[in-house]
Scaffold this active site. Sequence first.
Site, short mmCIF file in Angstrom:
data_model
loop_
_atom_site.label_atom_id
_atom_site.label_comp_id
_atom_site.label_asym_id
_atom_site.label_seq_id
_atom_site.Cartn_x
_atom_site.Cartn_y
_atom_site.Cartn_z
N GLU B 60 0.81 -1.22 0.00
CA GLU B 60 0.00 0.00 0.00
C GLU B 60 0.84 1.27 0.00
O GLU B 60 0.53 2.22 -0.70
CB GLU B 60 -0.97 0.01 1.19
CG GLU B 60 -2.15 -0.93 1.05
CD GLU B 60 -1.82 -2.38 1.34
OE1 GLU B 60 -0.66 -2.66 1.76
OE2 GLU B 60 -2.69 -3.24 1.15
N HIS B 129 -9.36 -5.63 10.49
CA HIS B 129 -10.02 -5.40 9.21
C HIS B 129 -11.33 -4.63 9.34
O HIS B 129 -12.14 -4.62 8.43
CB HIS B 129 -10.29 -6.73 8.50
CG HIS B 129 -9.06 -7.36 7.93
ND1 HIS B 129 -7.99 -7.70 8.71
CD2 HIS B 129 -8.72 -7.68 6.65
CE1 HIS B 129 -7.05 -8.24 7.93
NE2 HIS B 129 -7.46 -8.23 6.69
#
Lengths: 367, 325, 443
Positions: B60, B129
């Site tokens: 990322e 998450h």
Amino acid sequence: MSTQSTATTDKKDAVSTSRSAPINAKLNAEERIELYRKMVRIRRFEERSLRSYQAKNSAGGTNIGGFLHLYIGQEAVAVGCCSLMGKNDHVITAYRDHGHAIAVGMDTKPLMAELYGKITGCSKGKGGSMHYFDPSRNYWGGHGIVGGQIPLGTGLAYAVKYKGLKGAAMAFMGDGAVNQGAVHEAYNLAALWNLPVIFVIENNGYSMGTSQARSSAGELARRADAYDMAWDVINGHDLYEVRDKMDTLLTRAREQSLPAVVEIKTYRYRGHSVADPDKTYRNKTEIEEYQRTKDPITLFQEMLVAENVLTPELIEKINTEARAEADQAADFADASPYPTVEDIQKDVYWEIDNPSERKSQGRLFFD
Amino acid sequence: MPQITYREAIRHALADELTRDENVVVLGEEVANFHGAYKVTEGLLEKFGPKRIVDTPISEAGFIGMGVGASMLGIRPVMELMFWSFYSVAFDQILNNAANVRYMSGGQICCPIVIRGPANGGTNVGATHSHTPENVLANHPGVKVVVPSTAYDAKGLLKSAIRDNDPVFFLENTILYGEKGEVPDEEYLIPLGKADVKREGTDLTIVTYGRSVIHSLKAAEVLEKEHDISVEIVDLRTIRPLDIDTVLASVKKTNRVLIVEEQKPFASVGSQLSHMIQREAFDHLDGPIHRLATVDAPAIYSPPVEVEQLPNPNRIIKAAIEAVA
Amino acid sequence: MAQIIEMPKLSDTMTVGTLVKWLKKEGDVITAGTMLAEVETDKATMELECFYDGTLLKIFAPAGTQLAIGAPLCAVGKPGENVEAPAGKPASPAAAKEEPKKDAPKSESAPAPAKAPESVPQPETKPAAAAHSAPARADGERVKISPLAKKLAAEKGIDPSRVTGSGPGGRIVRADVLAAEKSGSAKAGSAKPAATGAPSTPFTGGAVSRTGPIQEERAVPVSNMRAVIAKRMVESTTTIPYIYVDIEIDAEPLLAVRQQLNTGLEKEGVKLSVNDFVLKACAEALRRVPAVNSSWEGNQIRYFGAAHVAFAVALDDGLITPVVKDAHQKSVFQISIEAKALGKKAKDKKLAPAEYTGGTFCVSNLGMMGIPKFTAIINPPNSAILAVGAAVAKPVIKNGQIVSGQTMTVTLSGDHRVFDGAVGAQFLNALKTLIESPALLLV
């Protein structure tokens, strides 16, 4: 190289094997003098900025706040690399960014004014020493977080390639940055997608006060091997060699869209920043040895004298002019106004700065 | 009007903008060959090819940073984060680079990047998450934050986000992806920073956004039928810019406020709203501003318990009754 | 012209530096770049660099001194040059800790005297202060009121300290102000129901242990309702000078009429209680002796034009007083239907604030619990409350004969600020007449 364990040709004399390389051979006298002048201008600018940093100003405060990372000793790297830039080539660097700014052609007045935090600064007093920018000269900063600019530089290369242009991005970093995860992520992307980016490690031997030997395993540029990227090591004290080897890599990047990692061995004579006592991790004799035998300005000056391009009078003239230019930059900075409190909230949102084109509604600022 | 899912609405917005502007490019983990981790980008690779729809490695910081750099040169990357929860691994790129580069350059640089992906709890994927970082993102001047609750809103807002010249962070919801809604065929845009009154009422204003809008609508039906409480629901849609005027107008009408947010309570979006409401509509309040947030702990895995950790219709009903006392 | 070298800023956070030692002495020849001295900053020991060529002419700061940035350290110039001692104070050790900025712009105005001159006239009033201060009750306690209710009260000229709050913790909310406005008073009522208390220990049968506790000892937080009751009862008993008057009423005629009606109209669903008649009788008695239908307002007494009769309903955790509005205009039947509905709502905790505020007179009836006689506490801002006892079978004297009868004792608690014993007596006599001739209540 005296302090480096890695092997490159140890140059003791002021003769560069790269002098005859085509990219250098084609330079006329004026162009050579201009390269020399740029290096001198960078050094005088930085010396002057140090004086401004240390001195009290007329109002009893200080001229320059925060950090000041000086480039003195590394001038051949920025000047050599940036002298090769074409219209579609781009540069991005870390926070030791004054040299690159002058090398790409920025005027020293707004550069000094930026250090003073004045509205006439190149970033309107909003960036400071670590955040010089000039998109009109393809200079994308000036970034404060170690290694943080490297994915951005990769993105510049991605954009050049996406637009189908022939160009390359040079993403500069210090030797300390090679251990940042974001750098490795960028390496992988560049190699995976064949992006025209040259990752330039300006290895001055120390990440702050930690020597390379104590911070980085293996040879820095060789890490490119893991990503199947080309790599090279350059003697950064020799302007001709910087231009020669970088030209090869840049041409390859432009023509074949291939990335590379290059380690340019250089040295800084000053501390990591002006607050660095500079003797907890290296000794004076080391610095003096570099200044005596490897100063990039002295070496290039000697070569140009040998080439009958420079004369003592011209050297004196160039130095005097560079000092005067730096003084004028300081005077300009001193005389310039500070940003106003109203200026604080300008340049945050494009939409706010272009109200006639604003599409969004609602509140963008809070109190 | 055709009924399509929230997922398809986002896909249509992407397809529209990819067609309209050749500088728009979609990058992210699994967006191309795999059709998207949540199938949002399904079919786009076939339609636009591998130059425009690009699979990235799982890195990322690298690819978001690359998108930021490319956007400085005029590319309009729409980057998919498989989960907004992963924003933390790219924090420096998102909130140091994208958010600050315009400012630090004195306005010389634009960063027209969109980062999109789901940010929600409720799917039993645990604390790592299930982050909802809209408050963290919106804390950074220079960025815009959007949280759509319906298919119609998602499409209109994403199109505006892609055309915007500032970095826009677009937070979706995996549970809403399959929700159908009416979306017209003809082109439309929803400006960022415009809240939407999803339901009219007189006794209580619920200010909310994202999936909590759906919960609040359900709760409002019960409150009306069984408790004789008439609820007005303001869907913020955009967190920054913030349409506080629509919120205040509703508060002035009902005099009672309940903020519902799928957010940890400390320094949340609701905290900011509470401050602004009491500051700007003090004399219109007939009771303190109430708030229903997630139960203050990392997201629990246990499926039936996670339901109770998040806002849900029953919790909203209870909170609403307290808010009108 | 000699150059004065000053204490440099050698770090981003440095404000003062300590001159550790001089590396050069007076008379030494200096070239630009030479290190003159060692200076200790907040971060490290640094070297002081000279940017000029020349001779070190004069040292101003001896080793060991701590100096602020800009303090003169030494002079460098041509040999033999006269060195001007730098203007200002000689180098003096700077304070090591951050001090408030001394170089802040000087204010134009003269320094304020330590004490205001006695002759300065004080303003007569403090304008607008009242608008900003919270309303207070007579006892000085802060009135809890929502911002909206406060604004409304100001607009409608209602004194919040005389309004009863129905919100959490007795907060006055919009509905309370509107109710007070409607009733033309500042209003009675009681708080929103709160949760019921814990059940008492269940009876297990068998012998009660002599050593066991009568209940589990525990501390229970005071509910909102109890807090409101406590506050208002204390307010009532500490601020009102009470007068008590009681009277015995022959309840037989009333009980007979009630029996007739309930039997005759059973199919219509009519089921009148004694209390329904008492409420109606009170409304009529107030019509006859209206001085009791009133309220003390400090500098004035308000006499109400309508009889809004409240009645106390016991709840598990307290009590509440729903109001039969305009009881003087309603029949016993209407009152009965309304009171029943209000009573049910009260038990279910469904009363709207408007339904339990705005009463002008209150009835508290413990007759159904067998209590023959008691005194009740006035529910401010009412000026009276009637305590109704049970109809008790006992010998009475009728026409000189001792016969069995049904007697009901009622006690009026009155606010002596508003009316005196004689008025109370008139009211009770009117009430007695009405109850003993219940036909009067049916027209």
